[in-house]
Design an enzyme around this catalytic site. Structure first.
Site, PDB file in Angstrom:
ATOM      1  N   HIS A  78     -98.268 -16.404  39.788  1.00 14.15           N
ATOM      2  CA  HIS A  78     -96.553 -16.172  40.387  1.00 14.15           C
ATOM      3  C   HIS A  78     -96.182 -17.547  40.245  1.00 14.15           C
ATOM      4  O   HIS A  78     -95.464 -18.444  40.345  1.00 14.15           O
ATOM      5  CB  HIS A  78     -96.438 -15.377  42.022  1.00 14.15           C
ATOM      6  CG  HIS A  78     -95.416 -15.451  42.985  1.00 14.15           C
ATOM      7  ND1 HIS A  78     -93.985 -15.021  41.456  1.00 14.15           N
ATOM      8  CD2 HIS A  78     -94.859 -16.252  43.272  1.00 14.15           C
ATOM      9  CE1 HIS A  78     -93.201 -15.166  41.786  1.00 14.15           C
ATOM     10  NE2 HIS A  78     -93.494 -15.649  43.115  1.00 14.15           N
ATOM     11  N   GLN A  80     -97.197 -20.626  39.056  1.00 10.99           N
ATOM     12  CA  GLN A  80     -96.986 -20.820  37.992  1.00 10.99           C
ATOM     13  C   GLN A  80     -96.053 -20.412  36.970  1.00 10.99           C
ATOM     14  O   GLN A  80     -95.521 -20.756  36.050  1.00 10.99           O
ATOM     15  CB  GLN A  80     -98.787 -21.028  36.528  1.00 10.99           C
ATOM     16  CG  GLN A  80    -100.158 -21.622  36.856  1.00 10.99           C
ATOM     17  CD  GLN A  80     -99.931 -23.359  37.176  1.00 10.99           C
ATOM     18  OE1 GLN A  80     -99.679 -23.506  37.913  1.00 10.99           O
ATOM     19  NE2 GLN A  80     -99.782 -23.396  36.296  1.00 10.99           N
ATOM     20  N   ASP A  81     -95.817 -18.859  37.220  1.00 15.10           N
ATOM     21  CA  ASP A  81     -94.642 -18.276  36.496  1.00 15.10           C
ATOM     22  C   ASP A  81     -93.419 -18.653  37.123  1.00 15.10           C
ATOM     23  O   ASP A  81     -92.592 -19.154  36.519  1.00 15.10           O
ATOM     24  CB  ASP A  81     -95.090 -17.295  36.948  1.00 15.10           C
ATOM     25  CG  ASP A  81     -93.400 -16.227  36.669  1.00 15.10           C
ATOM     26  OD1 ASP A  81     -92.847 -16.733  35.243  1.00 15.10           O
ATOM     27  OD2 ASP A  81     -93.054 -15.331  36.654  1.00 15.10           O
ATOM     28  N   HIS A  82     -93.834 -19.649  38.277  1.00 17.12           N
ATOM     29  CA  HIS A  82     -92.290 -20.145  38.486  1.00 17.12           C
ATOM     30  C   HIS A  82     -91.892 -21.536  38.296  1.00 17.12           C
ATOM     31  O   HIS A  82     -90.638 -21.741  38.275  1.00 17.12           O
ATOM     32  CB  HIS A  82     -92.855 -20.439  40.753  1.00 17.12           C
ATOM     33  CG  HIS A  82     -91.491 -19.859  41.747  1.00 17.12           C
ATOM     34  ND1 HIS A  82     -90.791 -18.764  41.747  1.00 17.12           N
ATOM     35  CD2 HIS A  82     -91.125 -20.915  42.210  1.00 17.12           C
ATOM     36  CE1 HIS A  82     -90.076 -18.883  42.348  1.00 17.12           C
ATOM     37  NE2 HIS A  82     -90.077 -20.104  43.390  1.00 17.12           N
TER      38      HIS A  82
END
Length: 104
Positions: A78, A80-82
């Protein structure tokens, strides 16, 4: 690197990236309102937060590159996605601000 440490690092990335996204969003809003100086100030604050997020991420990558086992979990994914979403928005915000500056 244990799970608790990876979670702490993940939340640092999420925090810095979240702050950066907010600054970039506010910068675009200020540019739309015709407040170029405020927009540039907010964009710079966002850039500073992104630098912090990248440093935390780089430290994690270096640890793993040195052979330290990094426990991957959903929170890290999450984070890394952010970070990646914010990186994309940063580029879009910069382009939007350039366009608005030319039109004004």
């Amino acid at each position: 690197m244990n799970e608790e440490r990876v979670q702490a690092i993940s939340f640092e990335i999420i925090g810095y990236a979240g702050n950066a996204f907010s600054y970039f969003y506010e910068a675009v809003e200020e540019m739309l309102a015709g407040n170029k100086e405020k927009a540039m100030e907010l964009y710079e604050l966002g850039d500073q937060e992104m630098t912090k997020a990248h440093k935390v991420q780089t430290d994690l990558l270096v640890s793993e590159a040195r052979g330290e086992k990094v426990d991957t979990n959903v929170i890290l994914i999450h984070a890394q996605d952010h970070l990646m979403t914010t990186m994309l928005y940063e580029r879009i915000a910069k382009q939007m601000m350039r366009i608005m500056e030319r039109v004004a």
